[in-house]
Design a protein around this motif. Structure first.
Motif, short mmCIF file in Angstrom:
data_model
loop_
_atom_site.label_atom_id
_atom_site.label_comp_id
_atom_site.label_asym_id
_atom_site.label_seq_id
_atom_site.Cartn_x
_atom_site.Cartn_y
_atom_site.Cartn_z
N MET A 100 3.17 42.01 -5.64
CA MET A 100 4.27 41.11 -5.39
C MET A 100 4.98 41.52 -4.09
N LEU A 101 5.31 40.55 -3.28
CA LEU A 101 5.97 40.80 -2.00
C LEU A 101 7.48 40.99 -2.20
N THR A 102 8.06 41.88 -1.39
CA THR A 102 9.49 42.12 -1.40
C THR A 102 10.17 41.15 -0.44
N PRO A 103 11.16 40.40 -0.87
CA PRO A 103 11.86 39.50 0.05
C PRO A 103 12.59 40.30 1.14
N ILE A 104 12.33 39.98 2.38
CA ILE A 104 12.99 40.67 3.50
C ILE A 104 14.49 40.37 3.50
N GLU A 105 14.87 39.27 2.86
CA GLU A 105 16.29 38.91 2.81
C GLU A 105 17.15 40.05 2.24
N ALA A 106 16.56 40.87 1.36
CA ALA A 106 17.30 42.00 0.78
C ALA A 106 17.57 43.08 1.82
N HIS A 107 16.89 43.01 2.96
CA HIS A 107 17.02 44.03 4.01
C HIS A 107 17.63 43.48 5.30
N LEU A 108 18.19 42.28 5.24
CA LEU A 108 18.83 41.69 6.43
C LEU A 108 20.25 42.22 6.56
N ARG A 109 20.66 42.49 7.80
CA ARG A 109 22.03 42.94 8.08
C ARG A 109 22.89 41.72 8.38
N ALA A 110 23.82 41.44 7.52
CA ALA A 110 24.70 40.29 7.71
C ALA A 110 25.90 40.63 8.59
N ASP A 111 26.13 41.94 8.81
CA ASP A 111 27.33 42.36 9.55
C ASP A 111 27.12 42.42 11.07
N GLU A 112 25.95 42.02 11.55
CA GLU A 112 25.68 42.11 12.98
C GLU A 112 25.52 40.72 13.57
N ASP A 113 26.17 40.48 14.70
CA ASP A 113 26.14 39.18 15.36
C ASP A 113 25.01 39.15 16.40
N PRO A 114 23.93 38.42 16.11
CA PRO A 114 22.80 38.37 17.06
C PRO A 114 23.17 37.83 18.44
N SER A 115 24.27 37.10 18.54
CA SER A 115 24.65 36.60 19.87
C SER A 115 25.08 37.73 20.79
N ASN A 116 25.32 38.92 20.24
CA ASN A 116 25.66 40.08 21.06
C ASN A 116 24.42 40.83 21.57
N PHE A 154 6.15 42.17 2.73
CA PHE A 154 7.37 41.37 2.70
C PHE A 154 7.12 39.87 2.73
N SER A 155 8.11 39.15 2.22
CA SER A 155 8.15 37.69 2.34
C SER A 155 9.46 37.31 3.02
N TRP A 156 9.48 36.10 3.57
CA TRP A 156 10.70 35.54 4.16
C TRP A 156 10.73 34.08 3.78
N ASN A 157 11.82 33.64 3.22
CA ASN A 157 11.94 32.26 2.73
C ASN A 157 10.81 31.92 1.76
N GLU A 180 7.75 32.95 1.70
CA GLU A 180 6.40 32.98 2.27
C GLU A 180 6.08 34.37 2.80
N PRO A 181 4.80 34.77 2.82
CA PRO A 181 4.44 36.06 3.42
C PRO A 181 4.96 36.15 4.86
N LEU A 182 5.47 37.33 5.23
CA LEU A 182 6.09 37.54 6.54
C LEU A 182 5.20 38.37 7.44
N ALA A 183 4.77 37.79 8.55
CA ALA A 183 4.06 38.53 9.60
C ALA A 183 5.08 38.84 10.68
N ALA A 184 5.35 40.13 10.88
CA ALA A 184 6.37 40.52 11.86
C ALA A 184 6.06 41.92 12.37
N VAL A 185 6.62 42.23 13.54
CA VAL A 185 6.50 43.57 14.11
C VAL A 185 7.90 44.13 14.36
N SER A 186 8.02 45.43 14.26
CA SER A 186 9.30 46.10 14.46
C SER A 186 9.64 46.20 15.94
N ALA A 187 10.94 46.18 16.21
CA ALA A 187 11.46 46.38 17.56
C ALA A 187 12.90 46.84 17.39
N GLU A 188 13.58 47.02 18.51
CA GLU A 188 15.00 47.36 18.50
C GLU A 188 15.71 46.51 19.54
#
Length: 136
Positions: free
Chosen positions: A1-17, A43-46, A48-56
């Motif tokens: 079973m895939l883990t929803p990435i939503e549980a690991h999203l940071r809501a306190d950070e403003d991406p516009s910065n 992981f899943s997102w919305n 669906e299975p999530l294909a993603a790569v890490s960055a900073e």
């Protein structure tokens, strides 16, 4: 079973910065496909299975030097970087995941064409001036 990435999203950070997205090596087709496959298997997102790569990301309080000298990227000899707006405009959502300044760059499809496009968007590899060899 895939883990929803939503549980690991940071809501306190403003991406516009965010200014730059920085990805350490591997920056090859094979390396990025391997990294995305690990995420796809975990992981899943919305729903669906999530294909993603890490960055900073850099931002108002985080310079490129801060990120490159940080614990995740100082062990990478090379990196590539692009404005966050260019990455998103290229069709790659950038999610604030786990601990700042970590992000996940979402591949719309897990395939070579999208990885090639991401590599082109991130631009050429550059030497990391803060590289520190890790003891073996």
């Amino acid at each position: 079973m895939l883990t929803p990435i939503e549980a690991h999203l940071r809501a306190d950070e403003d991406p516009s910065n965010w200014v730059l997205v920085i990805r350490g090596r591997p920056l090859t087709m094979e390396g990025l496909l391997t990294a995305a496959a690990r995420t796809l298997d975990e992981f899943s997102w919305n729903g669906e299975p999530l294909a993603a790569v890490s960055a900073e990301v850099t931002g108002r309080d985080r310079s490129a030097d801060d990120v490159l000298a940080g614990p995740r990227l100082r062990t990478r000899r090379t990196y590539a970087a692009a404005p966050v707006t260019d990455v998103v405009a290229g069709g790659f959502p950038v999610l604030a995941t786990f601990t700042a300044p970590h992000v996940s760059i979402v591949l719309p499809e897990y395939d070579e064409a999208h990885v090639r496009s991401l590599v082109a968007t991130l631009g050429p590899e550059q030497a990391n001036p803060h590289y520190m060899r890790t003891p073996r």
